[in-house]
Write a protein that holds these residues in place. Structure first.
Motif, PDB file in Angstrom:
ATOM      1  N   MET A   1       1.062  -0.888  -0.153  1.00  0.00           N
ATOM      2  CA  MET A   1      -0.597  -0.071   0.247  1.00  0.00           C
ATOM      3  C   MET A   1       0.527   1.143   0.041  1.00  0.00           C
ATOM      4  N   ALA A   2       0.465   2.145  -0.205  1.00  0.00           N
ATOM      5  CA  ALA A   2       1.086   3.437  -0.810  1.00  0.00           C
ATOM      6  C   ALA A   2       2.283   4.108   0.610  1.00  0.00           C
ATOM      7  N   ASP A   3       1.964   3.887   1.341  1.00  0.00           N
ATOM      8  CA  ASP A   3       1.981   4.348   2.995  1.00  0.00           C
ATOM      9  C   ASP A   3       2.393   3.284   4.001  1.00  0.00           C
ATOM     10  N   LYS A   4       3.097   2.206   3.066  1.00  0.00           N
ATOM     11  CA  LYS A   4       4.423   1.268   2.782  1.00  0.00           C
ATOM     12  C   LYS A   4       5.331   0.743   2.812  1.00  0.00           C
ATOM     13  N   SER A   5       5.100   1.466   1.435  1.00  0.00           N
ATOM     14  CA  SER A   5       6.085   0.788   0.925  1.00  0.00           C
ATOM     15  C   SER A   5       7.193   2.014   0.673  1.00  0.00           C
ATOM     16  N   PRO A   6       8.284   1.221   1.006  1.00  0.00           N
ATOM     17  CA  PRO A   6       9.168   2.481   1.791  1.00  0.00           C
ATOM     18  C   PRO A   6       9.719   3.217   0.243  1.00  0.00           C
ATOM     19  N   LEU A   7       9.246   2.766  -0.970  1.00  0.00           N
ATOM     20  CA  LEU A   7       9.015   3.475  -2.101  1.00  0.00           C
ATOM     21  C   LEU A   7       8.463   5.102  -2.554  1.00  0.00           C
TER      22      LEU A   7
END
Length: 504
Positions: A1-7
């Motif tokens: 998910m957006a907030d969980k991927s460090p990217l």
């Protein structure tokens, strides 16, 4: 998910390039590398060095599975396997797995024969004293990948045995996977099965080495997972109950899209549709296995045609007219819940281009998935167009164009004067030439990730396009050469990334 991927916790930038588009300097071609496609060999490492020096953090590519005759990565014969044509024969020699004379091609440049010779040489190496460690690695690979490797290797051996015929045309006992018939043919075709297993071990070993090298350089691999699989594939043959097929294995319904930006008559893809009720009944195990393989390979995964999880375009199996289809609801929320339950923090990006409804965006936003925006789609005169930079959001992935678009220079060359004036006015009447004007607009966006096709970095025109949707001619064959890369390119990119706070 957006907030969980460090990217997506910082601003990054990357490049879109399929590995087949790399230059090829494999020694087996003896310098005759014209019209040869890239591999996972030294040119892939040079490319990682190039983008690392440029300050880029992401290498996005198309699906890496084995292709059929049309070479489309989106019509693979396996949702798990790697494309054996990407194997670097030089790498095998350097590792000591095969003898150097096994990779020298004959006068006909028969790469398939070379891989068969390499397989024989490899199994000899495994039985030698020096092959003990590799033998252990090979056995571990076969065990860990058994969930797809056994079916795939037998499928390929049978395909070869029946001279490329579709599995629906095989003898009935093999088409229906009669256990006794499968056991018998597995023994009879063992040598061909072993070649396929060797190729997959070679591919995944090379991939792991390349991914490790990239990650050490701070570069993340961004993969592409087609929502559908090809009908003539190991996946459909091996688990027919998961697909809408008749008693002979033919598709009852097939996938595609209605008329859109890319085609006035829609697109008829021909992939069989899923029996979603069967998949949901066992907790979507087929999909979880598929994601397991993708997560071994990639740091970030694009789901192609994400809208098909909310509703898909269903075309009758006996029709070739995409306009005769209809929208059918899919269990998208239940599916994604199962995926995130199995893989918390699953690093997905939703390809939400095309006919996108409020329901599709609601599903994407429910799971906080980044979407895609393409600058080439923005300049239609509508200031509310989501592809225009002032409408971007932080979780969007911003592209100048994708593999389905023309190159930015090709796009610009086909624009009318009024459209050109509109683009220039929007971009502050900058005198920067295309494609750099659009590259800068992508990098300046508030979107956390910006991806630029390699063709745009190389300032290439429409003759270097990767794909033209709705056509089957001259697609998927573009490659670049190192002499197209200006010595100052990495520095130029790096300076732009610094200006827009995208340096790692």
């Amino acid at each position: 998910m957006a907030d969980k991927s460090p990217l997506f916790k910082r601003r990054t930038a990357g490049v879109l390039l399929h590995p087949t588009s790399l230059p090829c300097s494999e020694s087996c071609w003896g310098g005759d590398v014209k019209n040869r496609f890239g591999t996972l060999g030294k040119d892939a490492y040079y490319f990682i060095d190039l983008i690392h020096n440029a300050g880029l953090n992401v290498w996005q590519m198309l699906p890496t599975g084995p292709t059929q005759a049309d070479m489309s990565p989106y019509q693979s014969i396996s949702a798990h396997a790697g494309n054996a044509e990407l194997i670097s024969l030089d790498w095998l020699v350097e590792k000591g797995w095969v003898r150097a004379d096994d990779v020298l091609l004959d006068g006909e440049r028969n790469i398939v024969l070379a891989r068969q010779k390499c397989a024989l040489s490899f199994f000899e190496f495994l039985s030698s004293e020096g092959g003990a460690q590799t033998r252990q690695e090979f056995q571990t690979f076969c065990s860990q990948q058994k969930y797809w490797l056994d079916d795939y290797s037998l499928f390929c051996a049978l395909r070869k045995h029946y001279k490329g015929a579709s599995w629906v045309d095989w003898p009935a006992e093999l088409r229906s996977r009669n256990p006794k018939a499968i056991a018998k043919v597995s023994r009879e075709l063992k040598s061909d099965i072993d070649v396929v297993i060797f190729e997959q071990f070679a591919f995944f070993s090379q991939w792991a080495a390349l991914k490790n090298y990239a990650n050490q350089k701070g570069i993340y691999l961004f993969g592409d997972m087609p929502i559908f699989v090809g009908h003539d594939s190991a996946d459909v043959w091996a688990e027919q109950h998961y697909f809408q097929l008749d008693e002979k294995g033919n598709p009852l319904t097939v996938a595609g899209v209605p008329p859109d930006y890319f085609s006035e008559t829609g697109q008829h893809w021909g992939n069989p549709h899923y029996a979603w009720h069967v998949m949901e009944a066992d907790g979507f195990q087929w999909w979880l296995a598929r994601l397991r393989t993708q997560l071994q390979m990639f740091d970030l995964i694009r789901i192609d045609h994400f809208r098909g999880f909310e509703a898909y375009w269903e075309i009758p199996g006996d029709s070739h007219d995409a306009r005769l289809g209809k929208w059918v609801k899919a269990p998208g929320e239940a599916f994604l819940k199962a995926c995130f339950a199995a893989y918390p923090g699953l690093p997905l990006v939703a390809e939400n281009l095309g006919v996108i409804t409020e329901e599709v965006e609601a599903l994407r936003n429910l799971f906080d998935l980044p979407g895609m925006l393409v600058l080439q789609f923005g300049f239609d005169g509508n200031t509310s167009n989501p592809h225009l930079p002032h409408n971007h959001t932080r979780s969007d992935v911003i592209y100048t164009g994708t593999h389905d678009n023309d190159t930015t220079l090709g796009w610009w060359d086909t624009l009318g004067e009024a459209n050109r004036q509109q683009v220039n006015a929007y971009c502050f009447n900058s005198e920067d030439p295309m494609p750099w004007l659009l590259i800068q607009a992508a990098l300046a966006s508030v979107g956390r990730m910006a991806i630029i096709p390699m063709q745009d970095f190389l300032e290439l025109d429409g003759g270097h396009r990767m794909n033209m949707p709705g056509t089957t001619d001259k697609n998927w064959v573009w490659t670049f050469s190192w002499d197209q890369v200006e010595p100052t390119l990495a520095d130029r990119i790096r300076q732009l990334l610094a200006s827009y706070h995208r340096l790692g």
